[in-house]
Design a protein around this motif. Structure first.
Motif, mmCIF file in Angstrom:
data_model
loop_
_atom_site.group_PDB
_atom_site.id
_atom_site.type_symbol
_atom_site.label_atom_id
_atom_site.label_comp_id
_atom_site.label_asym_id
_atom_site.label_seq_id
_atom_site.Cartn_x
_atom_site.Cartn_y
_atom_site.Cartn_z
ATOM 1 N N LYS A 39 0.842 -1.206 0.000
ATOM 2 C CA LYS A 39 0.000 0.000 0.000
ATOM 3 C C LYS A 39 0.876 1.254 0.000
ATOM 4 O O LYS A 39 0.652 2.181 -0.782
ATOM 5 C CB LYS A 39 -0.909 -0.029 1.234
ATOM 6 C CG LYS A 39 -1.894 1.088 1.323
ATOM 7 C CD LYS A 39 -2.771 0.881 2.562
ATOM 8 C CE LYS A 39 -3.855 1.908 2.654
ATOM 9 N NZ LYS A 39 -4.739 1.667 3.792
ATOM 10 N N LYS A 40 1.892 1.287 0.858
ATOM 11 C CA LYS A 40 2.810 2.438 0.921
ATOM 12 C C LYS A 40 3.576 2.615 -0.384
ATOM 13 O O LYS A 40 3.722 3.727 -0.892
ATOM 14 C CB LYS A 40 3.806 2.265 2.073
ATOM 15 C CG LYS A 40 3.216 2.454 3.437
ATOM 16 C CD LYS A 40 4.284 2.260 4.503
ATOM 17 C CE LYS A 40 3.697 2.315 5.891
ATOM 18 N NZ LYS A 40 4.714 2.036 6.925
ATOM 19 N N ARG B 90 1.371 3.936 -3.140
ATOM 20 C CA ARG B 90 1.112 5.361 -2.900
ATOM 21 C C ARG B 90 2.302 6.189 -3.395
ATOM 22 O O ARG B 90 2.127 7.211 -4.051
ATOM 23 C CB ARG B 90 0.877 5.592 -1.407
ATOM 24 C CG ARG B 90 0.166 6.901 -1.114
ATOM 25 C CD ARG B 90 -0.168 7.070 0.360
ATOM 26 N NE ARG B 90 -1.200 6.143 0.782
ATOM 27 C CZ ARG B 90 -1.181 5.453 1.931
ATOM 28 N NH1 ARG B 90 -0.209 5.607 2.782
ATOM 29 N NH2 ARG B 90 -2.157 4.643 2.233
ATOM 30 N N GLN B 91 3.524 5.726 -3.111
ATOM 31 C CA GLN B 91 4.732 6.421 -3.556
ATOM 32 C C GLN B 91 4.838 6.456 -5.082
ATOM 33 O O GLN B 91 5.398 7.395 -5.642
ATOM 34 C CB GLN B 91 5.985 5.754 -2.975
ATOM 35 C CG GLN B 91 6.131 5.940 -1.480
ATOM 36 C CD GLN B 91 7.228 5.074 -0.882
ATOM 37 O OE1 GLN B 91 7.795 4.203 -1.546
ATOM 38 N NE2 GLN B 91 7.523 5.295 0.393
ATOM 39 N N PRO C 281 -3.592 5.461 -8.172
ATOM 40 C CA PRO C 281 -4.830 6.030 -7.630
ATOM 41 C C PRO C 281 -5.298 5.307 -6.365
ATOM 42 O O PRO C 281 -5.192 4.077 -6.276
ATOM 43 C CB PRO C 281 -5.842 5.857 -8.765
ATOM 44 C CG PRO C 281 -5.017 5.756 -10.003
ATOM 45 C CD PRO C 281 -3.745 5.083 -9.587
ATOM 46 N N PRO C 282 -5.838 6.059 -5.398
ATOM 47 C CA PRO C 282 -6.266 5.474 -4.121
ATOM 48 C C PRO C 282 -7.263 4.324 -4.252
ATOM 49 O O PRO C 282 -7.197 3.364 -3.479
ATOM 50 C CB PRO C 282 -6.901 6.656 -3.379
ATOM 51 C CG PRO C 282 -6.273 7.862 -3.978
ATOM 52 C CD PRO C 282 -5.993 7.515 -5.410
ATOM 53 N N ASP C 283 -8.192 4.389 -5.208
ATOM 54 C CA ASP C 283 -9.164 3.305 -5.347
ATOM 55 C C ASP C 283 -8.492 2.003 -5.773
ATOM 56 O O ASP C 283 -8.875 0.919 -5.330
ATOM 57 C CB ASP C 283 -10.298 3.681 -6.309
ATOM 58 C CG ASP C 283 -9.815 3.987 -7.712
ATOM 59 O OD1 ASP C 283 -8.807 4.705 -7.859
ATOM 60 O OD2 ASP C 283 -10.456 3.513 -8.672
ATOM 61 N N ILE D 41 -5.278 1.258 -5.083
ATOM 62 C CA ILE D 41 -4.502 0.850 -3.908
ATOM 63 C C ILE D 41 -5.399 0.096 -2.925
ATOM 64 O O ILE D 41 -5.022 -0.947 -2.390
ATOM 65 C CB ILE D 41 -3.836 2.064 -3.234
ATOM 66 C CG1 ILE D 41 -2.788 2.678 -4.158
ATOM 67 C CG2 ILE D 41 -3.224 1.665 -1.888
ATOM 68 C CD1 ILE D 41 -2.221 4.001 -3.660
ATOM 69 N N ARG D 42 -6.593 0.604 -2.711
ATOM 70 C CA ARG D 42 -7.538 -0.027 -1.794
ATOM 71 C C ARG D 42 -7.878 -1.440 -2.253
ATOM 72 O O ARG D 42 -7.865 -2.390 -1.457
ATOM 73 C CB ARG D 42 -8.805 0.822 -1.685
ATOM 74 C CG ARG D 42 -9.856 0.252 -0.766
ATOM 75 C CD ARG D 42 -11.054 1.231 -0.661
ATOM 76 N NE ARG D 42 -12.139 0.610 0.035
ATOM 77 C CZ ARG D 42 -13.065 -0.165 -0.522
ATOM 78 N NH1 ARG D 42 -13.051 -0.383 -1.834
ATOM 79 N NH2 ARG D 42 -14.028 -0.705 0.187
ATOM 80 N N SER E 6 -4.836 -3.732 -1.827
ATOM 81 C CA SER E 6 -4.573 -3.971 -0.403
ATOM 82 C C SER E 6 -5.547 -4.977 0.199
ATOM 83 O O SER E 6 -5.147 -5.876 0.942
ATOM 84 C CB SER E 6 -4.650 -2.667 0.386
ATOM 85 O OG SER E 6 -3.665 -1.773 -0.034
#
Length: 141
Positions: free
Chosen positions: A27-28, A31-32, A36-38, A40-41, A44
């Motif tokens: 996840k980290k 992000r780096q 996109p957050p969706d 990553i979610r 994860s």
């Protein structure tokens, strides 16, 4: 990014407190990379569920994540007992987790269904007495 980026983890099958560490690291890293957050979610959740399954059912295993320009590929491999009936195992709520595992809050029978739900594709290769390899893909498009 033209070259794929790879992350490899050994999942400790003896330690519930470390279960999920690889998904937190991924996840980290994602992000780096500006994923996109969706996405990553989704990655994860799928990876965490797979890690927990490896701890509960297979005494650990290996997790590999490869980030391509168009997709993220998660490969989880163990040397556990294998899955006798994949269709049954894919049913929400079905679990073979022992009672002591359930008392810890794990083994609710949502692992494989959630892995499928949060990825664009999922393939399961399993052989009884040999182990299971699950390959999941999440599109970046």
């Amino acid at each position: 990014m033209s070259e794929p980026i790879n992350f490899h983890f050994d999942v400790d099958g003896e330690n519930f407190s470390s279960a999920g560490e690889a998904s937190v690291i991924v996840k980290k890293k994602l992000r780096q990379l500006g994923i996109p957050p969706d996405i990553i979610r989704r990655v994860s959740i799928a990876m965490y569920e797979g890690e927990i399954n490896m701890v509960i059912h297979a005494n650990g295993g290996k997790a590999d994540v490869t980030v391509y320009d168009s997709e993220i590929v998660i490969t989880l491999a163990d040397r556990g007992p294998g899955i006798p009936d994949i269709n049954l195992a894919m049913q929400e709520g079905y679990s073979t987790a022992r009672e002591n595992i359930r008392s810890l809050g794990f083994g609710a029978g949502m692992g494989l269904p959630n892995m499928k739900k949060y990825t664009d594709s999922m393939e399961i290769e399993t052989e009884l007495g040999v182990g299971t390899t699950i390959t999941m893909k999440v599109s970046l498009q």
